[in-house]
Write a protein that holds these residues in place. Structure first.
Motif, PDB file in Angstrom:
ATOM      1  N   ARG A  20      47.606 122.670  12.724  1.00  0.00           N
ATOM      2  CA  ARG A  20      47.546 121.214  12.804  1.00  0.00           C
ATOM      3  C   ARG A  20      48.804 120.644  13.472  1.00  0.00           C
ATOM      4  NH1 ARG A  20      45.310 116.821   8.653  1.00  0.00           N
ATOM      5  NH2 ARG A  20      46.125 115.032   9.746  1.00  0.00           N
ATOM      6  N   GLU A  21      49.968 121.182  13.116  1.00  0.00           N
ATOM      7  CA  GLU A  21      51.205 120.715  13.739  1.00  0.00           C
ATOM      8  C   GLU A  21      51.198 120.985  15.242  1.00  0.00           C
ATOM      9  OE1 GLU A  21      54.514 122.458  11.724  1.00  0.00           O
ATOM     10  OE2 GLU A  21      54.163 121.342   9.879  1.00  0.00           O
ATOM     11  N   GLU A  22      50.750 122.173  15.644  1.00  0.00           N
ATOM     12  CA  GLU A  22      50.682 122.505  17.071  1.00  0.00           C
ATOM     13  C   GLU A  22      49.708 121.577  17.801  1.00  0.00           C
ATOM     14  OE1 GLU A  22      49.706 126.646  17.335  1.00  0.00           O
ATOM     15  OE2 GLU A  22      51.563 127.251  16.335  1.00  0.00           O
ATOM     16  N   TYR A  23      48.585 121.277  17.154  1.00  0.00           N
ATOM     17  CA  TYR A  23      47.606 120.369  17.756  1.00  0.00           C
ATOM     18  C   TYR A  23      48.203 118.979  17.938  1.00  0.00           C
ATOM     19  CZ  TYR A  23      43.663 117.216  18.179  1.00  0.00           C
ATOM     20  OH  TYR A  23      42.819 116.228  18.598  1.00  0.00           O
ATOM     21  N   GLU A  24      48.883 118.483  16.912  1.00  0.00           N
ATOM     22  CA  GLU A  24      49.468 117.142  16.994  1.00  0.00           C
ATOM     23  C   GLU A  24      50.529 117.070  18.084  1.00  0.00           C
ATOM     24  OE1 GLU A  24      50.758 116.347  13.003  1.00  0.00           O
ATOM     25  OE2 GLU A  24      48.735 115.819  12.332  1.00  0.00           O
ATOM     26  N   LYS A  25      51.351 118.121  18.188  1.00  0.00           N
ATOM     27  CA  LYS A  25      52.371 118.137  19.247  1.00  0.00           C
ATOM     28  C   LYS A  25      51.713 118.134  20.625  1.00  0.00           C
ATOM     29  CE  LYS A  25      55.952 120.516  16.630  1.00  0.00           C
ATOM     30  NZ  LYS A  25      56.688 121.781  16.464  1.00  0.00           N
ATOM     31  N   ALA A  26      50.705 118.970  20.792  1.00  0.00           N
ATOM     32  CA  ALA A  26      50.013 119.037  22.086  1.00  0.00           C
ATOM     33  C   ALA A  26      49.336 117.707  22.401  1.00  0.00           C
ATOM     34  CB  ALA A  26      48.992 120.166  22.079  1.00  0.00           C
ATOM     35  N   PHE A  27      48.768 117.057  21.395  1.00  0.00           N
ATOM     36  CA  PHE A  27      48.098 115.769  21.587  1.00  0.00           C
ATOM     37  C   PHE A  27      49.102 114.711  22.048  1.00  0.00           C
ATOM     38  CE2 PHE A  27      46.696 111.651  19.927  1.00  0.00           C
ATOM     39  CZ  PHE A  27      45.461 111.548  20.543  1.00  0.00           C
ATOM     40  N   ILE A  28      50.251 114.662  21.387  1.00  0.00           N
ATOM     41  CA  ILE A  28      51.272 113.661  21.742  1.00  0.00           C
ATOM     42  C   ILE A  28      51.811 113.944  23.142  1.00  0.00           C
ATOM     43  CG2 ILE A  28      53.600 112.860  21.179  1.00  0.00           C
ATOM     44  CD1 ILE A  28      52.798 113.142  18.217  1.00  0.00           C
ATOM     45  N   GLU A  29      52.050 115.225  23.462  1.00  0.00           N
ATOM     46  CA  GLU A  29      52.537 115.561  24.801  1.00  0.00           C
ATOM     47  C   GLU A  29      51.532 115.147  25.875  1.00  0.00           C
ATOM     48  OE1 GLU A  29      53.652 119.668  25.076  1.00  0.00           O
ATOM     49  OE2 GLU A  29      55.112 119.488  23.455  1.00  0.00           O
ATOM     50  N   LYS A  30      50.266 115.375  25.605  1.00  0.00           N
ATOM     51  CA  LYS A  30      49.240 115.001  26.577  1.00  0.00           C
ATOM     52  C   LYS A  30      49.205 113.484  26.755  1.00  0.00           C
ATOM     53  CE  LYS A  30      44.403 115.410  27.736  1.00  0.00           C
ATOM     54  NZ  LYS A  30      43.063 115.539  27.272  1.00  0.00           N
TER      55      LYS A  30
END
Length: 100
Positions: free
Chosen positions: A68-78
């Motif tokens: 979930r943390e990796e997904y949130e980071k990737a989402f914010i970066e995108k």
């Protein structure tokens, strides 16, 4: 965890209990004592596993939390990559105003 993994773990624990029972009989314990001690070993193992599970859940080191943390980071970066330079400057200005 897949269903076959859970079945394999269950069979492994079952076999470990049986091997402990037979091993304790070979060491010289009678049938009843070997049964009690093999059950005690399995219960201690279960409590140990539960303690590690609760520790991982409490410290959020479980696979779900990490994913979930990796997904949130990737989402914010995108989302940041999609912003125009003007929108990015505006966002930075808002952040700087909030820090004061």
């Amino acid at each position: 965890m897949r269903r076959i993994d859970a079945i394999g773990i269950t069979l492994g624990v079952f076999l470990a209990g049986g091997l402990a029972y037979v091993g304790l009989q070979l060491v010289g314990l009678d049938v009843q004592d070997a049964g009690i001690w093999s059950q005690a070993l399995l219960v201690v193992g279960l409590i140990g596993w539960l303690a590690t599970y609760l520790f991982r859940a409490g410290s959020k080191k479980m696979t779900y939390h990490q994913q979930r943390e990796e997904y949130e980071k990737a989402f914010i970066e995108k989302r940041l990559d999609e912003l125009s330079p003007e929108e990015l400057a505006k966002l930075q200005a808002e952040i700087e105003l909030g820090d004061r």
